[in-house]
Design a protein around this motif. Structure first.
Motif, PDB file in Angstrom:
ATOM      1  N   ASN A 174       3.801   5.437  -5.888  1.00  0.00           N
ATOM      2  CA  ASN A 174       3.898   5.255  -7.336  1.00  0.00           C
ATOM      3  C   ASN A 174       2.600   4.612  -7.836  1.00  0.00           C
ATOM      4  O   ASN A 174       2.522   3.398  -7.980  1.00  0.00           O
ATOM      5  CB  ASN A 174       5.107   4.379  -7.678  1.00  0.00           C
ATOM      6  CG  ASN A 174       5.306   4.239  -9.172  1.00  0.00           C
ATOM      7  OD1 ASN A 174       4.583   4.834  -9.964  1.00  0.00           O
ATOM      8  ND2 ASN A 174       6.281   3.439  -9.562  1.00  0.00           N
ATOM      9  N   PRO A 175       1.564   5.405  -8.107  1.00  0.00           N
ATOM     10  CA  PRO A 175       0.255   4.858  -8.477  1.00  0.00           C
ATOM     11  C   PRO A 175       0.269   4.010  -9.742  1.00  0.00           C
ATOM     12  O   PRO A 175      -0.607   3.187  -9.941  1.00  0.00           O
ATOM     13  CB  PRO A 175      -0.620   6.093  -8.687  1.00  0.00           C
ATOM     14  CG  PRO A 175       0.124   7.233  -8.098  1.00  0.00           C
ATOM     15  CD  PRO A 175       1.560   6.846  -8.045  1.00  0.00           C
ATOM     16  N   GLY A 199       0.816  -1.211   0.000  1.00  0.00           N
ATOM     17  CA  GLY A 199       0.000   0.000   0.000  1.00  0.00           C
ATOM     18  C   GLY A 199       0.845   1.254   0.000  1.00  0.00           C
ATOM     19  O   GLY A 199       0.554   2.219  -0.717  1.00  0.00           O
ATOM     20  N   GLU A 200       1.903   1.258   0.800  1.00  0.00           N
ATOM     21  CA  GLU A 200       2.799   2.419   0.839  1.00  0.00           C
ATOM     22  C   GLU A 200       3.485   2.623  -0.514  1.00  0.00           C
ATOM     23  O   GLU A 200       3.592   3.752  -1.003  1.00  0.00           O
ATOM     24  CB  GLU A 200       3.851   2.228   1.933  1.00  0.00           C
ATOM     25  CG  GLU A 200       3.284   2.296   3.337  1.00  0.00           C
ATOM     26  CD  GLU A 200       4.295   1.851   4.392  1.00  0.00           C
ATOM     27  OE1 GLU A 200       5.472   1.580   4.049  1.00  0.00           O
ATOM     28  OE2 GLU A 200       3.892   1.763   5.567  1.00  0.00           O
ATOM     29  N   LEU A 201       3.959   1.528  -1.112  1.00  0.00           N
ATOM     30  CA  LEU A 201       4.625   1.642  -2.408  1.00  0.00           C
ATOM     31  C   LEU A 201       3.665   2.118  -3.484  1.00  0.00           C
ATOM     32  O   LEU A 201       4.025   2.947  -4.326  1.00  0.00           O
ATOM     33  CB  LEU A 201       5.250   0.305  -2.807  1.00  0.00           C
ATOM     34  CG  LEU A 201       6.432  -0.149  -1.958  1.00  0.00           C
ATOM     35  CD1 LEU A 201       6.844  -1.574  -2.338  1.00  0.00           C
ATOM     36  CD2 LEU A 201       7.601   0.808  -2.096  1.00  0.00           C
ATOM     37  N   LEU A 202       2.443   1.612  -3.479  1.00  0.00           N
ATOM     38  CA  LEU A 202       1.454   2.045  -4.460  1.00  0.00           C
ATOM     39  C   LEU A 202       1.070   3.509  -4.254  1.00  0.00           C
ATOM     40  O   LEU A 202       0.804   4.219  -5.220  1.00  0.00           O
ATOM     41  CB  LEU A 202       0.211   1.155  -4.406  1.00  0.00           C
ATOM     42  CG  LEU A 202       0.384  -0.247  -4.981  1.00  0.00           C
ATOM     43  CD1 LEU A 202      -0.875  -1.075  -4.739  1.00  0.00           C
ATOM     44  CD2 LEU A 202       0.710  -0.184  -6.459  1.00  0.00           C
TER      45      LEU A 202
END
Length: 104
Positions: free
Chosen positions: A54-55, A48-51
Motif C-alpha cells: 500500500n504505497p 517495508g512489506e506493508l508499504l
C-alpha cells in the motif's frame, strides 16, 4: 615463599570473580540489546512489506499543521536510545530556540 604465592593467588582470584560478575552483567545487557535489535529489524521489514502493498500508507502521521516529521533522539541511558518523531510545530514547542539574556 608459599605465603607470597597464596597472597598473589587471592588477588588474582578476586579479579577473576570481579570479571566473572561483570561478564554476567554484560551478557544480560547484550541479550537485551540483541532482542531489541531483532524487534527493530522485524518492525522495519514488516513496515517495508506493508508499504510495498500500500504505497499511500507512507503518509504517516496524519497531522493538521506542518506534518514534516523531525527526528528527536531521546536517550534512555548511555547504551539505549530511541527515536521519536515530532511534527515541526511540536519540535519547535519542545525545543525552543535559545533566548538572549536581558542587557539593561
Amino acid at each position: 615463599m608459599f605465603d607470597a604465592i597464596e597472597a598473589e593467588e587471592a588477588v588474582v582470584q578476586e579479579r577473576v570473580e570481579e570479571l566473572d560478575s561483570r561478564m554476567a552483567e554484560l551478557t544480560v545487557r547484550l541479550e537485551a540489546e540483541r532482542e531489541r535489535l531483532s524487534r527493530l529489524v522485524i518492525t522495519r521489514e514488516t513496515t517495508g512489506e506493508l508499504l510495498a502493498r500500500n504505497p499511500t500508507a507512507h503518509a504517516w502521521p496524519p497531522s493538521p499543521a506542518s506534518s514534516t516529521p523531525v527526528p528527536h533522539l531521546a536517550a534512555d541511558n548511555d547504551l539505549d536510545a530511541c527515536w521519536t518523531f515530532h511534527t515541526q510545530n511540536e519540535h519547535q514547542r519542545l525545543h525552543p530556540p535559545p533566548t538572549r539574556p536581558d542587557t539593561h
